[in-house]
Design an enzyme around this catalytic site. Structure first.
Site, PDB file in Angstrom:
ATOM      1  N   CYS A 217       0.796  -1.246   0.000  1.00 64.74           N
ATOM      2  CA  CYS A 217       0.000   0.000   0.000  1.00 64.74           C
ATOM      3  C   CYS A 217       0.825   1.292   0.000  1.00 64.74           C
ATOM      4  O   CYS A 217       0.567   2.180  -0.816  1.00 64.74           O
ATOM      5  CB  CYS A 217      -0.995   0.053   1.149  1.00 64.74           C
ATOM      6  N   ARG A 246       5.995 -11.974   5.305  1.00 61.45           N
ATOM      7  CA  ARG A 246       5.390 -11.883   6.635  1.00 61.45           C
ATOM      8  C   ARG A 246       5.850 -13.039   7.503  1.00 61.45           C
ATOM      9  O   ARG A 246       5.974 -14.160   7.031  1.00 61.45           O
ATOM     10  CB  ARG A 246       3.865 -11.909   6.513  1.00 61.45           C
ATOM     11  N   GLN A 264       1.126 -11.193  -3.798  1.00 63.71           N
ATOM     12  CA  GLN A 264      -0.284 -10.784  -3.796  1.00 63.71           C
ATOM     13  C   GLN A 264      -0.662 -10.268  -5.172  1.00 63.71           C
ATOM     14  O   GLN A 264       0.117  -9.558  -5.794  1.00 63.71           O
ATOM     15  CB  GLN A 264      -0.478  -9.625  -2.817  1.00 63.71           C
ATOM     16  N   ASP A 266      -2.364  -7.745  -5.897  1.00 56.69           N
ATOM     17  CA  ASP A 266      -2.835  -6.631  -5.085  1.00 56.69           C
ATOM     18  C   ASP A 266      -3.347  -5.501  -5.981  1.00 56.69           C
ATOM     19  O   ASP A 266      -2.868  -5.328  -7.094  1.00 56.69           O
ATOM     20  CB  ASP A 266      -1.638  -6.121  -4.277  1.00 56.69           C
ATOM     21  N   HIS A 268      -5.083  -1.276  -5.606  1.00 57.40           N
ATOM     22  CA  HIS A 268      -5.642  -0.178  -4.819  1.00 57.40           C
ATOM     23  C   HIS A 268      -6.406   0.735  -5.751  1.00 57.40           C
ATOM     24  O   HIS A 268      -5.894   1.124  -6.794  1.00 57.40           O
ATOM     25  CB  HIS A 268      -4.525   0.577  -4.105  1.00 57.40           C
ATOM     26  N   LYS A 348     -15.550  -4.708   4.977  1.00 54.69           N
ATOM     27  CA  LYS A 348     -14.971  -5.496   3.876  1.00 54.69           C
ATOM     28  C   LYS A 348     -15.848  -6.675   3.499  1.00 54.69           C
ATOM     29  O   LYS A 348     -16.744  -7.080   4.245  1.00 54.69           O
ATOM     30  CB  LYS A 348     -13.586  -6.016   4.277  1.00 54.69           C
ATOM     31  N   HIS A 394      -8.777  -1.480  -1.047  1.00 58.15           N
ATOM     32  CA  HIS A 394      -7.773  -2.533  -1.280  1.00 58.15           C
ATOM     33  C   HIS A 394      -8.532  -3.730  -1.815  1.00 58.15           C
ATOM     34  O   HIS A 394      -9.589  -4.051  -1.289  1.00 58.15           O
ATOM     35  CB  HIS A 394      -7.157  -3.074   0.014  1.00 58.15           C
TER      36      HIS A 394
END
Lengths: 520, 520
Positions: A217, A246, A264, A266, A268, A348, A394
């Protein structure tokens, strides 16, 4: 009698049975657990071969009615395995021998469970990954850090290019951001405070602390902020196949589905407040379309609402939650409400996909974020020339590429659809004199498909067996007859010999199998 | 008079001239430097505008013949810029004002230098990268860690897919390996001992130390070792677009060409000793072919031989060096011998590409390695069933993707060839009533090309100017006439209006521009 009581009793009956058979044994402790029970013993030297004998002794004792045990169905439990376990779970204590069993109310339930276990074992992606030469995990490299081999990288490449093409057509801009960045970014974002236990220790470079990136992010926000954005530019949609790291305890790592570094898919989305509902509907709809392409058609959808501790105003939460509900309703999606289950920064939707044997896997997530736009002071210029705060979403569709490939392998038991198969067909000459024509077929097919020529000096039947083990979709055999008729003999995965067919017809047939087949 | 002496004298003449004009000034120190000279002053408050005045005063003093100064050609030097500099270079000292100048033997040489400077400045990839919105470098993220924006990621994607396709067809298997791994791997490889100053500090995870990977080799070796390899399997060629991280001082970082994290187009070839010569010829030939596709046709080739400290036997070095020489000779490549310039682990060939203004850039490398096969105990099974040690070749063609893109931008002054252009054409309607037809053209073109529809409410001439600034290869303008004739008016980058043409003919024209055009 409650199942838990039955399992508890069986633990004690197990102890008694072992004592009968091995009088010198010392008791540790036992317990009822999920699906069954266990008991620990000291001074017990046995192997798996001894389990049926112990099981028989248990049945004997049950028949003899020890305490209330008569109510236990003797055909509804089974001893399953031996394991080592430390006394009281402390590794400073001596190692004991643990015997595990499973137990249910009825024989039918036991059999169902055993069958599901067997089914899951056949589908274990760790074994399939090795058999199909997709990836390996090597302790010398590090646990939780998969090495992707040639075929595994082809599979990743197919998925990555498919996403690239699809999302580009949906107006996403793709970003590529580094794997480390200054710690201060994640202090600003709040991740350092909230998820510190999952973040690796900082690396010091010239008096500055850097993190192995735990999430993408802040980088996407910095690209957003690299120029002034007008309301006319919104929505701005940034996507990245971003590899994040992680911390997970080594004990919980599992193949590809629980790792320490993962990619990911991912994205945004920065949008105007009045674009939120439409954007959510659109990305949710498109997300499910993509999951369907991979063969997942059943989902469990969860909508998580405002938790006790939250950021932003009540009104913002209400509006955002309504947008999520509206998106589900518009798409006629059933969802379960996870009341107060949202993250502190916004509500979410989570999507769990169901695999071919009904197991749910957490996969897509769509999260509204009230925190980051404030924390990073993100803005756009509105119609009146004033600075305003955009809404940030996200979202991840597959979640993690590693995990998703693990799920794909289990879902398909390794027999990936043609468009995802790293090798789509083998061309096999029957003998040396068929090699020339086989080569011609190979050359023609390899322009558009991922093909291997199997001209090693081995029998056709051995090659076919090997191709079946490797779950190759098509095995094409070329012998005298095929040269004469200019046809090819096709063995299709799961069907066996499907007869002779013209090469062009065969090509048509493969193309029809998927709209995403084009070799990348 | 030697140029260095001239430059030294000019530093002193500069000091004298400044003293004449600003009597209160205090002298720091001055010196001759590459291409010119400088002098530091305290208590001097001037701006760039004052430089011509100082230059005039210097010329006056030269004409008046201070010491030997008369031999200095007054039209062969120039004051170029002002900068801040700490007294004696120590940042604890006060900041002085430094005046820089350049000086040569003749006016012609000076002009050549200034022109080259101007040329290089126009080509500065850092400015072009920002103008073309390819990437940004943000101090909050970290210096030396570029953020790739949408168009930059498209460019990376094109290059990555081109390499993927080409090397796959050459029998390479692509691997994907993690960005961290256990420190012990690089202790085994020797990198920890030899390159420690370029490696970031280890990260501790559960009592084990991990490194942000400085090179990919150990991972590729672990994949090689994941199964038993037979002489029949060799050569085995592993490729990876592997992102590695190396420490560079913040002071030497420069745009994309000197960064802290970069993506190598790395490969490792494991071959039999008698395959070495052929493999080297083949990868060298193929490597140059790929460089040529990107537009680089001139190279400087260096062959580096056994250094004083080396591993392996004399015979091994001789054989390997001969193989490298043979490969160059076979391809009729001229090379310079870098005697004793090899790495301790083996001889190598380096290729510097020359850009369009003749500057050399280190790019490809082909290195033979006698060290890693021993260090990791790599083997294959030979015809007699015995374990043997394969030869290992490291090779990179582009070197680093980041650096190569930096060079590409400077080489082409940002005007990338059509196949590499993130946006290949803009379709521009003259007015509102031309939007429908423009949209049709756009939809047709975007199936195969990277096209943008510019239908904002702005004048055509403004859009054309903007398109030229952004170095878009083709600007297609659609007005009344085009709707009537069903043609499109084409402005080609660098050529301007090239007239009207049928859409299909235009498509043909673009296709002919490159064999690698297919949209990925």
């Amino acid at each position: 009698m409650k199942l838990d009581t039955i399992r508890h009793s069986l633990a004690h009956i197990l102890a008694a049975a072992v004592k009968k058979l091995y009088p010198k044994v010392k008791f540790g402790a036992g317990s009822a657990i999920e699906n069954g029970f266990y008991y620990d013993f000291d001074d017990l030297k046995i192997s798996d071969k001894d389990l049926p004998k112990i099981e028989e002794k248990m049945k004997e004792l049950i028949k003899k009615d020890i305490k209330s045990a008569k109510k236990i169905k003797i055909d509804a439990f089974k001893l399953t395995k031996l394991a080592g376990a430390y006394w009281k779970g402390d590794e400073k204590n001596p190692m004991l021998t643990r015997i595990y069993g499973v137990a249910f109310n009825t024989k039918k339930e036991l059999n169902q469970y055993l069958k599901a276990q067997e089914e899951a074992e056949k589908r274990d992606h760790r074994k399939l990954g090795q058999k199909l030469e997709l990836f390996s995990i090597n302790e010398e490299v590090g646990v939780g850090l998969p090495l992707w081999h040639g075929k595994g990288t082809i599979l990743r490449h197919i998925i990555e290019n498919y996403l690239y093409k699809e999302l580009t057509s949906q107006g996403y801009e793709w970003l590529t951001t580094p794997h480390i960045g200054k710690l201060s970014l994640w202090k600003t974002s709040g991740h350092w405070d909230f998820y510190k236990e999952n973040i690796y220790a900082p690396i010091k470079i010239e008096q500055e602390e850097y993190l192995l990136k735990p999430m993408n992010c802040p980088f996407h926000i910095k690209v957003y902020q690299s120029k002034i954005r007008s309301y006319k530019d919104l929505p701005i949609k940034f996507a990245e196949l971003g590899t994040v790291y992680r911390y997970e305890k080594s004990g919980v790592l599992h193949g590809l589905t629980r790792v320490r570094g993962f990619t990911q898919d991912d994205a945004h989305i920065f949008c105007l407040p009045d674009q939120l509902t439409e954007e959510l509907s659109s990305i949710l709809k498109y997300g499910l379309k993509i999951l369907k392409t991979f063969g997942f058609k059943d989902y469990e959808i969860y909508l998580s609402t405002k938790p006790k501790k939250y950021m932003g105003t009540l009104k913002m939460w209400q509006k955002a939650t309504n947008s999520l509900k509206y998106a589900c309703d518009k798409l006629k999606l059933k969802y379960q409400l996870d009341s107060e289950g949202g993250v502190f920064y916004g509500p979410k939707i989570d999507v769990k996909i169901k695999d071919s044997i009904g197991r749910p896997w957490q996969c897509s997530t769509f999260q509204i974020d009230f925190n980051l736009p404030k924390a990073f002071n993100i803005s756009y210029i509105d119609e009146k020339g004033k600075k305003k705060e955009p809404i940030m979403i996200h979202r991840a569709l597959l979640g993690s590429l590693e995990r998703f490939i693990g799920v794909l392998l289990e879902h398909y038991e390794g027999a990936l659809p043609v468009w995802l198969s790293p090798v789509q067909a083998w061309v096999i000459p029957v003998g040396a004199r068929h090699q020339k024509y086989t080569k011609e077929i190979f050359e023609k097919l390899k322009e558009d498909f991922r093909i291997e020529l199997k001209d090693e000096n081995e029998t056709v039947s051995k090659k076919i067996r090997e191709g079946e083990i490797q779950k190759i979709p098509y095995l094409l055999v070329v012998g005298d007859k095929e040269i004469k008729t200019k046809l090819i003999r096709v063995r299709e995965r799961g069907k066996g010999d499907i007869g002779e067919i013209k090469l062009d017809k065969f090509i048509d047939k493969i193309w029809r199998k998927s709209p995403n087949l084009r070799k990348n």
